[in-house]
Design a protein around this motif. Structure first.
Motif, mmCIF file in Angstrom:
data_model
loop_
_atom_site.group_PDB
_atom_site.id
_atom_site.type_symbol
_atom_site.label_atom_id
_atom_site.label_comp_id
_atom_site.label_asym_id
_atom_site.label_seq_id
_atom_site.Cartn_x
_atom_site.Cartn_y
_atom_site.Cartn_z
ATOM 1 N N SER A 1 0.842 -1.198 0.000
ATOM 2 C CA SER A 1 0.000 0.000 0.000
ATOM 3 C C SER A 1 0.875 1.244 0.000
ATOM 4 O O SER A 1 2.119 1.166 0.015
ATOM 5 N N GLU A 2 0.234 2.438 -0.018
ATOM 6 C CA GLU A 2 0.986 3.709 -0.019
ATOM 7 C C GLU A 2 1.897 3.837 1.199
ATOM 8 O O GLU A 2 2.934 4.503 1.144
ATOM 9 N N ARG A 3 1.545 3.199 2.323
ATOM 10 C CA ARG A 3 2.373 3.308 3.525
ATOM 11 C C ARG A 3 3.772 2.735 3.316
ATOM 12 O O ARG A 3 4.698 3.059 4.067
ATOM 13 N N ASP A 4 3.926 1.860 2.290
ATOM 14 C CA ASP A 4 5.231 1.267 2.012
ATOM 15 C C ASP A 4 6.096 2.138 1.104
ATOM 16 O O ASP A 4 7.286 1.848 0.925
ATOM 17 N N PHE A 5 5.514 3.228 0.539
ATOM 18 C CA PHE A 5 6.264 4.004 -0.444
ATOM 19 C C PHE A 5 6.238 5.516 -0.179
ATOM 20 O O PHE A 5 7.095 6.243 -0.693
ATOM 21 N N PHE A 6 5.258 6.020 0.570
ATOM 22 C CA PHE A 6 5.125 7.460 0.768
ATOM 23 C C PHE A 6 5.339 7.829 2.227
ATOM 24 O O PHE A 6 5.364 6.973 3.122
ATOM 25 N N SER A 7 5.441 9.135 2.457
ATOM 26 C CA SER A 7 5.588 9.627 3.825
ATOM 27 C C SER A 7 4.309 9.322 4.600
ATOM 28 O O SER A 7 3.233 9.196 4.002
ATOM 29 N N PRO A 8 4.411 9.168 5.925
ATOM 30 C CA PRO A 8 3.203 8.879 6.721
ATOM 31 C C PRO A 8 2.097 9.912 6.500
ATOM 32 O O PRO A 8 0.921 9.569 6.472
ATOM 33 N N GLN A 9 2.489 11.175 6.327
ATOM 34 C CA GLN A 9 1.462 12.229 6.157
ATOM 35 C C GLN A 9 0.692 12.028 4.855
ATOM 36 O O GLN A 9 -0.541 12.052 4.825
ATOM 37 N N ASP A 10 1.431 11.846 3.736
ATOM 38 C CA ASP A 10 0.748 11.646 2.443
ATOM 39 C C ASP A 10 -0.018 10.324 2.424
ATOM 40 O O ASP A 10 -1.139 10.250 1.906
#
Length: 653
Positions: free
Chosen positions: A584-593
């Motif tokens: 998911s996005e949590r594996d590639f983006f900053s926690p905020q984004d």
């Protein structure tokens, strides 16, 4: 507060006396409670239903009495809505250790600024039961390699085997009794499962080879093959629903043990009789140790009979002492059951003529009226005066006869279960000769009944062209002692048709753990194999199609993990597709984004609406941008929800 609300209710529309008469004499259980669940009034019928005094119901919480979390949620949600009445037609509740099928009705009553609720419970029916031989059935089913359960006609579980319990996370099969699919780990599919049950009961057509995914805690689904069919008794009457999920193991060879024990007993009788003749001391020791009554039975030349000797154990069998029997042999002979006298006389006459050992089993009726099964084993010897004396042993075999009857009933039930299963079941000896099978296997083999297969090999059956492969499999199982579960193999029939089978084979062992043969089952999965290939082709076509689209496209599951991506989306994020699938996005983006993307996706999945939205994005070079996405939800054939998204525009932040 409870007393004040109760008084307002009692005087709202009827005068207090009329209300009290109707309330007290109503045969329908009713209770009035507040929004927080506190009971402020109840009638005697309600108090009787929950098993307490009327005065003890006031002030109690309704949900501590009727602990139904899903029903409680519906009724509490109803309390905050505008509707004035909620009815739940059929629900099981457990009161006083009894499972009841009831209809629940809740009516909202507005008194000044307060909302009160009148709960009415109508008993539809108590839980019906289905009678099986519990010990025999459970022992058999717990050894099967398939998960098996059975329900009544209302989709209430009456039992299952251990494999079925393990699949559902239950400690033992007893926990499932009285539950419905709504109470189990697959409650999300409960409505569908119960609809299947109704369809089978109405159409009397089984539903087989249904593949379903069972979600697991590690997010990797366990695929189960579900077979549901009618369960019938020997009279072909419908008892309920039989459900299978997989697995069969060896059954204990009780009949062989019983024959072995009988032979051991007969050998013991012969040995002890010889010891009795040779030594008085050994005879006395023998009398004390033999499980039964040792006797001498004599027939004189004039046809009269007597017991020159019988041990004291005869009192336990015949309810007369040895002295009484030796003085009056008619005390024993008169106890022989009328239906067994003729057979007894024939056995004695034949032994007297041939001087061969006498073996007889029959019933006696004691003076107390108790019927027993006894066994006599004796050896005749002609005396110098022409009379014949039999030295023998009389044993009470009532327990053994009951065990034999239980074994016959168990075997009948086992055949019923095997013949009800959609799988083909068989078992062989160590030489790959068939010892038995179920009806479906016999039909595949071109036989009329399972009895015809005994003694045959695979070279004698319709699949003789594949027999050498099956014999090789058998040798591997017999040599290694390890099972082979759910492996696929081909079979060529007499008409040269080639089919695909899913087979399980495991070593058949006796009570001492010695391998005595092979047990197996298989099913025809030719259609499933073709369907799997079609699915793989369809997925390949879908991936090629979306990869040809220039706009970035992605699909996520309800855990926000990417399950499908096109090349444009991977190029936009700068990561290879193999690295992104399942993440998911949590594996590639900053926690905020990542939190922003997560929240927006969750909103679309919960609402089910299509959304066009702007989202912040920082590209791999570190430049901040605004991306415009279109998102919508859809469901697959299993009812699982997925999110489809497309990036339609990108501009500077």
């Amino acid at each position: 507060m409870a007393q004040q609300s109760s008084k307002q209710l009692a005087t709202s529309n009827l005068n207090r006396e009329d209300h009290q008469v109707l309330w007290v004499n109503s045969p329908i259980p009713q209770a009035v409670y507040q929004l927080d669940g506190i009971i402020i009034d109840a009638n005697p019928a309600f108090a009787n239903l929950i098993g307490c005094k009327l005065i003890e119901t006031v002030g109690r919480n309704i949900w501590s009495i009727i602990p139904l979390d899903d029903i409680q949620t519906q009724i509490q949600r109803f309390g905050s809505q505008e509707d004035n009445k909620l009815t739940i037609e059929r629900v099981y509740i457990k009161l006083n250790n009894q499972l009841l099928l009831v209809k629940l009705s809740t009516v909202k009553i507005k008194l000044e600024d307060n909302n009160l609720f009148l709960l009415t419970i109508e008993i539809v029916n108590s839980l019906p039961t289905l009678c099986f031989h519990p010990d025999a059935l459970q022992l058999i089913l717990n050894d099967l390699p398939l998960g098996i359960s059975w329900k009544d006609s209302n989709s209430v579980y009456l039992g299952c085997n251990q494999v079925f319990a393990d699949i559902l996370g239950l400690t033992n099969p007893q926990e499932i009794v009285g539950k419905t699919d709504h109470d189990l780990a697959w409650q999300k599919k409960a409505n569908w499962l119960q609809e299947c049950d109704r369809t089978i009961l109405e159409s009397e057509i089984a539903q087989q080879n249904i593949i379903k995914a069972q979600p697991q805690s590690d997010t990797t689904p366990k695929w189960l093959k579900l077979n549901s069919m009618l369960l019938r008794d020997a009279s072909n009457d419908i008892l309920g629903i039989l459900v299978t999920l997989e697995d069969i193991t060896a059954r204990v060879d009780l009949e062989k043990q019983l024959k072995q024990q009988t032979q051991e007993l007969e050998n013991l009788v012969t040995q002890r009789t010889q010891e009795l003749i040779s030594s008085k001391a050994e005879f006395e020791k023998l009398v004390l140790n033999v499980p039964g009554a040792i006797y001498k039975f004599k027939i004189a030349t004039d046809g009269t009979y007597s017991f020159p000797y019988i041990s004291s154990d005869c009192e336990e069998i015949c309810e007369y002492t040895s002295d009484q029997v030796m003085k009056n042999p008619e005390l024993v002979m008169s106890q022989i059951h009328p239906g067994d006298i003729s057979n007894f006389e024939k056995v004695v006459q034949r032994s007297a003529q041939t001087l061969n050992p006498k073996h007889w089993e029959g019933r006696i009726i004691n003076p107390s009226g108790k019927t027993k099964w006894i066994q006599t084993a004796s050896k005749p010897e002609r005396q110098p005066d022409g009379s014949i004396i039999w030295d023998g042993l009389m044993s009470d075999i009532s327990d053994r006869k009951r065990a034999e009857q239980a074994l016959r009933e168990s075997q009948q039930l086992l055949h019923l279960v095997f013949d009800t299963l959609p799988q083909r079941v068989f078992w062989k000896d160590c030489n790959s000769k068939y010892l038995g099978c179920n009806q479906l296997f016999a039909q595949d083999a071109g036989l009329k009944s399972p009895a015809e297969i005994v003694g045959k090999t695979d070279f004698d059956l319709t699949w003789r062209q594949s027999a050498h492969l099956y014999r090789a499999d058998d040798r591997v199982i017999l040599a290694g002692g390890r099972p082979k579960i759910n492996y696929e193999e081909s079979q060529i029939r007499e008409n040269r048709a080639r089919i695909t089978l899913r087979t399980s084979k495991l070593p058949l062992k006796d009570k001492n753990g010695n391998i005595i043969g092979v047990f197996g089952c298989y099913e025809d999965i030719s259609d499933i194999s073709r369907q799997k290939q079609q699915v793989e082709n369809t997925r390949f076509f879908l991936e090629q199609a979306i990869d040809s689209i220039k706009q970035p496209i992605f699909i996520k599951n309800t855990q926000h993990q990417w399950v499908l991506l096109n090349n444009a989306y991977c190029e936009f994020l700068g990561y290879p597709k193999a690295e992104m699938i399942g993440k998911s996005e949590r594996d590639f983006f900053s926690p905020q984004d990542a939190d922003i993307y997560w929240a927006k996706d969750e909103l679309v999945m919960l609402s089910g609406n299509s959304e066009t939205d702007e989202e912040p994005y920082t590209n791999p070079e570190g430049y901040e941008q605004i991306i415009v996405t279109q998102k919508s939800c859809f469901q697959d054939l299993n009812g699982d929800t997925f999110l489809l998204g497309m990036i339609i525009d990108i501009r500077p932040a």
